[in-house]
Design an enzyme around this catalytic site. Structure first.
Site, mmCIF file in Angstrom:
data_model
loop_
_atom_site.group_PDB
_atom_site.id
_atom_site.type_symbol
_atom_site.label_atom_id
_atom_site.label_comp_id
_atom_site.label_asym_id
_atom_site.label_seq_id
_atom_site.Cartn_x
_atom_site.Cartn_y
_atom_site.Cartn_z
ATOM 1 N N HIS A 5 10.801 -28.808 8.932
ATOM 2 C CA HIS A 5 10.149 -28.515 10.165
ATOM 3 C C HIS A 5 11.205 -27.977 11.369
ATOM 4 O O HIS A 5 12.094 -28.460 11.389
ATOM 5 C CB HIS A 5 9.363 -29.807 10.743
ATOM 6 C CG HIS A 5 8.695 -29.578 12.148
ATOM 7 N ND1 HIS A 5 7.380 -28.928 12.079
ATOM 8 C CD2 HIS A 5 9.069 -29.716 13.354
ATOM 9 C CE1 HIS A 5 7.181 -28.856 13.560
ATOM 10 N NE2 HIS A 5 8.167 -29.174 14.273
ATOM 11 N N LYS B 168 12.860 -0.955 0.311
ATOM 12 C CA LYS B 168 13.093 -2.057 0.891
ATOM 13 C C LYS B 168 14.064 -1.775 2.093
ATOM 14 O O LYS B 168 14.045 -2.557 3.259
ATOM 15 C CB LYS B 168 13.719 -3.358 0.188
ATOM 16 C CG LYS B 168 12.545 -4.241 -0.410
ATOM 17 C CD LYS B 168 11.845 -3.919 -1.742
ATOM 18 C CE LYS B 168 10.478 -3.495 -1.789
ATOM 19 N NZ LYS B 168 9.909 -2.912 -2.593
ATOM 20 N N GLY C 268 1.837 2.460 -2.463
ATOM 21 C CA GLY C 268 1.353 3.057 -1.228
ATOM 22 C C GLY C 268 1.225 2.257 0.039
ATOM 23 O O GLY C 268 1.419 2.837 1.236
ATOM 24 N N LEU D 11 -3.660 3.159 -2.424
ATOM 25 C CA LEU D 11 -3.045 2.031 -1.589
ATOM 26 C C LEU D 11 -2.898 1.029 -2.440
ATOM 27 O O LEU D 11 -3.090 -0.317 -2.296
ATOM 28 C CB LEU D 11 -4.086 1.612 -0.252
ATOM 29 C CG LEU D 11 -4.313 2.636 0.632
ATOM 30 C CD1 LEU D 11 -5.305 2.145 1.579
ATOM 31 C CD2 LEU D 11 -2.773 3.148 1.281
ATOM 32 N N GLY D 12 -2.063 0.961 -3.762
ATOM 33 C CA GLY D 12 -1.522 -0.022 -4.252
ATOM 34 C C GLY D 12 -0.396 -0.402 -3.760
ATOM 35 O O GLY D 12 0.042 -0.026 -2.490
ATOM 36 N N PRO D 13 0.518 -1.438 -4.419
ATOM 37 C CA PRO D 13 1.615 -1.853 -3.729
ATOM 38 C C PRO D 13 2.578 -0.769 -3.130
ATOM 39 O O PRO D 13 3.073 -0.804 -1.894
ATOM 40 C CB PRO D 13 2.583 -2.556 -4.851
ATOM 41 C CG PRO D 13 1.236 -3.027 -5.824
ATOM 42 C CD PRO D 13 0.376 -1.906 -5.617
ATOM 43 N N ASP E 205 9.612 -0.476 -18.134
ATOM 44 C CA ASP E 205 8.115 0.205 -17.599
ATOM 45 C C ASP E 205 7.436 1.147 -18.523
ATOM 46 O O ASP E 205 6.267 1.148 -18.577
ATOM 47 C CB ASP E 205 8.638 1.042 -16.438
ATOM 48 C CG ASP E 205 8.899 0.113 -15.200
ATOM 49 O OD1 ASP E 205 8.758 -0.837 -15.145
ATOM 50 O OD2 ASP E 205 9.228 0.747 -14.195
#
Lengths: 478, 478
Positions: free
Chosen positions: B436, B51, B184, B180-182, B305
């Protein structure tokens, strides 16, 4: 030209347009009367252009983080204020066009009448040289930035408000923002970040009406790192060579312009409401039922900013719908009270949700304080200044309200408002899913703190059944 | 040195540390055994460093909006990859230190044992040359990035995974992201934005396991504007002068490095689980009760995990607590099933909440589609690409799930997950407060669409009570 209508709606803003939507479900015999330029307050001068300016200012501000991230060359970035203001106006015009395209653009001359309306009596209006009769009238004329008349007379050429700011070709070099309510704080920070030398001044001691003392203190501290914030003294203004000298207690600032944000008042002047013979409040707003929006027993309704109260697009829409419905139905609908929520789109965001600090019964309220400092996601974003306070009822354990300043708090405010609206307890809210690493975890931590406090208090309360309580709980966090 | 413990916990990651917290409430006679460097997956190689890299990449990417905003000089901005990676490691080290400071740093040698454990039998472990007896054992050894062994053998020097990426001094010039999972998708986009020439490849046709076809299509479309995304073919790799040639169907890319993100598997190898004589699944995970986390009738528990399933810090914490509690109590606690939520911190965010598209009963599901294109706040942010799909049950009107790609969707995902967890109907959710201009209004619009669809369907259903249904509802949006 038609003269007699089932309903006349005065004002083609967000409230008026929503009223039309309800009215036309039952009748086509309505007229919408609008004085001045078309387009809603939100799109023309309110939410939208200010948020564009804020977004732009925050983007420019982000350059200050670049060096830390290994992004070189940030010193060479320069803001062209004229282009920036053009971008604000471009996007504003897009929003206005979007509003008009779906509403007034589709109305014919029979339904849309341009001009200012005044009441002759409760069932008759004059618009220019036309007289109109209507079984019901909806007043949705919005609000105007207030400028005290002595200042208007003496310093009018130097005064900007949110109504005029975005029309400027360029920004002033320096400005005193007088009035640090939501508009003053949002626009003040944005102007500062766009390169204006800003001094913020308010006679009160609360920044932007934040009643929670911890959050108020944090907000003042955070904003003061960017520009001076002078609280607690009335402003006095005099002219000088540079423009204006603004005094606040013993402090003085010399500025080119004055940005006034001392309130917006219902725009009712041209309506000649005195002819309705109903009691008016000090702002000239007729006394009305806050739920049905009806003025006394007259077939006249108030909706949106012209009804006074806190300006809010969602509220204007809802009031418009209620007024529109009630104008054409016997059995009135009532405005449902929702969990209140106020958000300032400053960086970091400021938000108030649910019950306010100053209305809490502190003897039966548990309060958690969570700083954003150690929150993982906030650290990652390099935006970890701020504090979150959550209030819960000691007996029911329900969440009552919250106040906060911190990154992405607009979203925490929604989560909390929904939890309060659903009457969730602290324990139940902790069972809700949280992801990682998210700002929502700051709320999770605050709730864990509340849960701990509420569960340790449980013991003595049970013992208390068998004997006299030895200690009176003191207001937490007071 | 002590040899006999009430509980041995293997693995000082997030699950193991949470298990310790529960265990020590009842006994001080426990030992935490950890092989390899201390620090959680989340802090060391997972959530946090990725991140940080994403945040940094998004900041650099924001320069592309600058000219439009009147901010000149963006062309001169340059990213120093070495400094950028240093920033990632600095912040990562801070997170690791924060974790250690509150946990293993405070443990003495009696409680923290460094080394890899292997089972002798269900009650005995060997750690180096020590033999340990424990009444209960908790396995919390985490997961490892999978690299197929033929590739490891032939191309090992060119392979990066999330376990090694942030240790690099600089980034490769070009990389094929395989899988291309999360991970990747997140890392692929971040590397692209940090200046790497990225080609994304996956054998499947879904980007990052998005089962909703509309959202999958939108996600592919949005990501492909940044870098090539090749789906639907197995990757084949060969060496070439530039590094590696990667084939996907008829397409081929020449790249310097390979970033493998083809899955993370429970890290159970060193434990010699075969000695427990319990059935193992194809990944070598012992069959266990998914609610109590107990392996058969043995006093051995699995958490985090290493238990397989979707990697999630919040889940690891909860499983750790359950396993820890059950290891020292007769009456087991059970893992409560929460509304599932998966968030990708790409820009824009991708999120899945609640029931997935592929498990819906489409005959009884209403589906709303809301694009972010016309959403005011998204326009203001200049980030209005994306689509939100919300699913609701036609009979109960409850919200079932949602899939989305769009700005700030991580927050919409939380709101929706909470609404689903509270079993709210579409109508009730529309009564919740919305501010808003906020991204949450995209959800409001989707709900209004659902409400319309559900209410128009009400009529025929009522008539159906009096006669034969004339039409079968077709799956909406199918």
């Amino acid at each position: 030209m038609k003269q007699v209508f089932d309903v006349a709606i005065i004002g083609a803003g967000h409230a008026g347009l929503n009223a039309v939507k309800e009215v036309r479900k039952l009748t086509d015999n309505w007229v919408l009367i609008n004085g001045g330029p078309l387009g809603t307050t939100c799109a023309r001068i309110g939410c939208m252009p200010s948020k564009v300016a804020i977004h732009l200012a925050d983007n420019f501000q982000s350059r200050r983080r670049f060096e830390r991230y290994g992004i070189h060359g940030a010193d060479a970035l320069a803001l062209d204020q004229t282009s920036a203001l053009e971008h604000v106006r471009d996007l504003r015009d897009t929003f206005v066009d979007l509003v008009l395209a779906n509403t007034t653009d589709e109305m014919d001359d029979e339904h849309l009448l341009e001009g200012y309306a005044e009441f002759i009596d409760a069932g008759r209006l004059r618009v220019g040289d036309r007289e109109i009769r209507a079984d019901s009238v909806i007043i949705a004329t919005g609000a105007k930035s207030m400028v005290p008349s002595p200042w208007q007379e003496r310093f009018g050429d130097g005064i900007l408000t949110v109504d005029t700011l975005f029309e400027q070709e360029s920004l002033p070099k320096s400005v005193a923002v007088i009035g640090l309510g939501p508009i003053g704080v949002e626009i003040g920070q944005a102007m500062h970040r766009l390169g204006v030398d800003v001094t913020g001044i308010d006679h009160g001691k609360q920044l932007s009406r934040i009643p929670d003392p911890e959050v108020n203190r944090a907000a003042i501290d955070i904003l003061q790192r960017e520009f001076p914030v002078w609280l607690g003294h009335e402003s006095r203004i005099e002219r000088c060579d540079a423009g204006f000298r603004v005094y606040s207690g013993e402090r003085v600032a010399e500025v080119e312009k004055l940005f006034l944000a001392v309130g917006r008042h219902p725009h009712l002047g041209p309506l000649r409401l005195e002819r309705l013979n109903v009691p008016l409040d000090p702002h000239g707003v007729p006394m009305h039922d806050p739920e049905t929006l009806r003025i006394g027993r007259l077939p006249v309704y108030l909706a949106g900013d012209s009804a006074g109260g806190i300006a809010s697009l969602q509220m204007a829409a809802e009031q418009g719908r209620i007024a529109g419905y009630n104008a054409v139905h016997r059995r009135p609908r009532r405005l449902a009270r929702k969990t209140p929520m106020a958000i300032l789109f400053t960086d970091p965001n400021i938000a108030l949700v649910g019950q306010r600090w100053d209305t809490l019964d502190h003897d039966r309220t548990a309060v958690a304080l969570q700083r954003f400092g150690p929150v993982g996601r906030a650290l990652i974003m390099g935006q970890n200044r701020g504090v979150l306070r959550v209030y819960a009822d000691r007996r029911s354990h329900r969440i009552l309200g919250a106040a906060m300043i911190g990154p992405r708090c607009e979203h925490l405010a929604h989560l909390l408002a929904w939890a309060i609206e659903c009457r969730l307890t602290v324990e139940r809210t902790l069972e809700m899913p949280f992801y990682h690493p998210v700002i929502e975890e700051a709320l999770q931590d605050a709730l864990l703190e509340l849960d701990k406090e509420l569960s340790t208090r449980r013991q003595p309360k049970r013992f208390a059944l068998f004997g006299r309580r030895t200690a009176t709980p003191t207001p937490a966090g007071a």
